[in-house]
Design an enzyme around this catalytic site. Structure first.
Site, PDB file in Angstrom:
ATOM      1  N   CYS A 115      37.963  47.142 -79.463  1.00 18.97           N
ATOM      2  CA  CYS A 115      38.623  46.033 -78.756  1.00 18.97           C
ATOM      3  C   CYS A 115      40.023  46.403 -78.271  1.00 18.97           C
ATOM      4  O   CYS A 115      40.990  45.669 -78.485  1.00 18.97           O
ATOM      5  CB  CYS A 115      38.694  44.797 -79.654  1.00 18.97           C
ATOM      6  SG  CYS A 115      37.118  44.292 -80.349  1.00 18.97           S
ATOM      7  N   CYS A 124      25.125  52.052 -67.865  1.00 19.02           N
ATOM      8  CA  CYS A 124      26.281  51.818 -68.737  1.00 19.02           C
ATOM      9  C   CYS A 124      27.380  52.839 -68.457  1.00 19.02           C
ATOM     10  O   CYS A 124      28.394  52.855 -69.152  1.00 19.02           O
ATOM     11  CB  CYS A 124      25.863  51.874 -70.205  1.00 19.02           C
ATOM     12  SG  CYS A 124      25.153  53.467 -70.705  1.00 19.02           S
ATOM     13  N   ASP A 143      17.096  52.220 -66.174  1.00 16.51           N
ATOM     14  CA  ASP A 143      18.145  51.858 -67.135  1.00 16.51           C
ATOM     15  C   ASP A 143      18.328  53.033 -68.093  1.00 16.51           C
ATOM     16  O   ASP A 143      17.991  52.958 -69.271  1.00 16.51           O
ATOM     17  CB  ASP A 143      17.765  50.585 -67.889  1.00 16.51           C
ATOM     18  CG  ASP A 143      18.920  50.032 -68.714  1.00 16.51           C
ATOM     19  OD1 ASP A 143      20.026  50.605 -68.660  1.00 16.51           O
ATOM     20  OD2 ASP A 143      18.711  49.030 -69.431  1.00 16.51           O
ATOM     21  N   GLU A 172       9.365  55.373 -72.017  1.00 17.23           N
ATOM     22  CA  GLU A 172      10.503  55.513 -72.925  1.00 17.23           C
ATOM     23  C   GLU A 172      10.282  56.723 -73.827  1.00 17.23           C
ATOM     24  O   GLU A 172       9.151  57.017 -74.216  1.00 17.23           O
ATOM     25  CB  GLU A 172      10.674  54.240 -73.768  1.00 17.23           C
ATOM     26  CG  GLU A 172      11.622  54.335 -74.943  1.00 17.23           C
ATOM     27  CD  GLU A 172      13.046  54.653 -74.539  1.00 17.23           C
ATOM     28  OE1 GLU A 172      13.660  55.490 -75.224  1.00 17.23           O
ATOM     29  OE2 GLU A 172      13.539  54.075 -73.550  1.00 17.23           O
ATOM     30  N   CYS A 220      43.350  40.016 -83.364  1.00 21.56           N
ATOM     31  CA  CYS A 220      42.814  40.651 -84.574  1.00 21.56           C
ATOM     32  C   CYS A 220      43.908  41.413 -85.303  1.00 21.56           C
ATOM     33  O   CYS A 220      44.667  42.169 -84.689  1.00 21.56           O
ATOM     34  CB  CYS A 220      41.669  41.605 -84.204  1.00 21.56           C
ATOM     35  SG  CYS A 220      40.980  42.497 -85.614  1.00 21.56           S
TER      36      CYS A 220
END
Length: 485
Positions: free
Chosen positions: A101, A443, A416, A367, A92
């Site tokens: 990235c 995560c 999660d 949630e 890129c």
């Protein structure tokens, strides 16, 4: 120069002042030995850790220090003395400037290896629990154009690169449509091509910018809070459907209609076109109501024959294909039986809950966000799933002993949570509910490790599977299976 403060890169100017004040060293010939957190790499100088972005193990570099602490330093590369044989050529043109990235300069196999090591290190060092052999990080089949959602920002002046500043040319300020420079809310890099999202994302962004410039539309100024054009969100589903949300800073109806009509005419593949008028001081639109201008009020994602409605404010995993692999791992780890009751905590829009529903007797999802729970119920109805129940509210307030008594004892719990992990009162309720199996999807392996330590007295870890959802970044998802001792 009239806009001197804009043209000088802020980080560079801060570095110059810091060196002058503190006499920060220029380190010659620093060898980069390993990767580190947040996309950086590191070496050692006089037994002090030195973090250096834009480098890979095996690089030998001259580094100007810009942050100096007792136990570590941070700096940037002044010169590459020797480039590592591990190094890949970034694909890129915006690499190193837009902030995304950051691992393009590292072969993908090395990225996966380090993500596996990152999970092992954090679970071992922070969790201090007994671990099985950790499976190699599950790579993404697509390492470019894998995202299904991007948000772009309009700015009345684009960010200039250090190379442009170094020319000394008197460059006129130009508008931008792209990404924020990291840690700078009012600086935007104009993006010519982004390799993260498939077509027609780049084409829609570039055409919107061209039309606005040609017709004299004003772009947003984040400090003065002026300008018509503010943000653009593009979502591209695995089904081929496309959603565009254009955010305006002023309710100029005639100009809004002109741009939206142009997008409709130019891109007939747009399935769903919304607009939002945001006159607030921040870019958040979660508390605003998008207006449907053309097409459907949603796009459809598909996974294993199931369909999921995604609206303008819906959450859906941003790597659709790899989300399927992630959810398969979670479902396999759950080892669901036909009579099981499954609790899906932090269910979001119920994707995991609906994905697992056919393999168990009942699914209960909780949630915090009411709109997400509404989406979860819609997705159950859309797929004819009748054994799910969804509840909205703060997890600490909703999930208690009374809730478990009313909704059934869970045989399996899937977690999660957000990056902050699971609140301790929630873990206490889970321990009292005593499910046979827990599947923890995270995560953030660091907070996951902390939570595993809290569960360790009653549960042992029997499987660990890192999953790469975001190639060329340091982020990694991790799935852990726990069974009751």
């Amino acid at each position: 120069m009239l806009f001197a403060e804009f043209f000088v890169p802020l980080a560079q100017s801060v570095d110059l002042m810091a060196r002058k004040k503190a006499n920060y060293p220029l380190i010659k010939g620093l060898e980069i030995t390993t990767l580190a957190a947040e996309g950086k790499a590191m070496g050692r100088w006089n037994d002090v850790v030195v973090f250096v972005p834009m480098t890979v193990p095996g690089d030998v570099v001259d580094v100007q220090i810009r942050v100096k602490r007792r136990r570590f330093m941070e700096g940037y590369v002044v010169e590459y003395v020797h480039k590592s044989p591990l190094r890949s050529e970034p694909f890129c043109e915006h690499f190193g400037i837009c902030g995304g990235c950051k691992w393009q300069n590292l072969p993908y196999e090395e990225q996966l290896r380090f993500k596996t090591e990152q999970v092992r290190d954090q679970l071992t060092r922070i969790g201090k629990v007994e671990l099985p052999k950790i499976a190699p990080c599950l790579g993404s089949s697509e390492t470019q154009f894998y995202r299904n959602k991007l948000e772009f920002t309009f700015a009345d002046r684009r960010w200039l690169t250090q190379e442009e500043v170094a020319t000394g040319a008197d460059i006129e300020p130009e508008p931008a449509l792209g990404f924020h420079i990291p840690n700078m809310f009012d600086k935007v890099l104009d993006i010519r091509q982004c390799w993260l999202q498939p077509s027609p994302s780049n084409e829609i962004r570039l055409e919107a910018k061209r039309f606005c410039l040609e017709h004299g539309y004003t772009f947003h100024n984040a400090r003065a809070h002026t300008g018509l054009m503010r943000n653009m969100i593009v979502r591209t589903a695995s089904t081929g459907e496309v959603m565009v949300v254009v955010v305006f800073g002023v309710n100029e109806r005639e100009r809004i209609v002109a741009l939206l009509d142009h997008l409709v005419a130019t891109f007939p593949q747009i399935t769903s076109l919304f607009y939002v008028v945001n006159t607030k001081l921040n870019d958040s639109v979660g508390d605003l109501d998008p207006v449907l201008y053309k097409g459907k009020d949603h796009i459809l994602e598909e996974m294993e024959g199931l369909q999921f409605k995604v609206g303008p404010k819906s959450f859906y995993q941003t790597n659709s294909k790899q989300a399927y692999e992630l959810y398969k791992v979670a479902r396999d780890f759950a080892d669901l039986q036909p009579t099981d009751v499954l609790y899906d905590l932090y269910t979001g829009t119920g994707t995991i809950a609906n994905f697992c529903a056919a393999r168990c007797a009942k699914v209960v999802g909780i949630e915090y966000v009411p709109e997400a729970i509404a989406d979860a119920k819609v997705n159950s109805a859309l797929n004819g799933i009748e054994n799910t129940s969804f509840f909205a509210g703060d997890m600490k307030a909703v999930l208690d002993d009374r809730f478990v008594a009313e909704n059934g004892h869970p045989d399996v719990i899937i977690l999660d949570p957000p990056r902050a992990g699971v609140d301790e009162p929630v873990i206490e309720v889970i321990l009292r509910a005593a499910p046979e199996r827990i599947v923890y999807v995270s995560c953030n392996p660091a907070t996951q490790a902390r939570d595993l330590a809290l569960l360790d007295a009653d549960y042992c870890v029997v499987a660990v599977q890192p999953v790469d959802m975001f190639p060329h970044t340091h982020h990694v998802e991790n799935v852990v299976k726990l069974v009751r001792r």
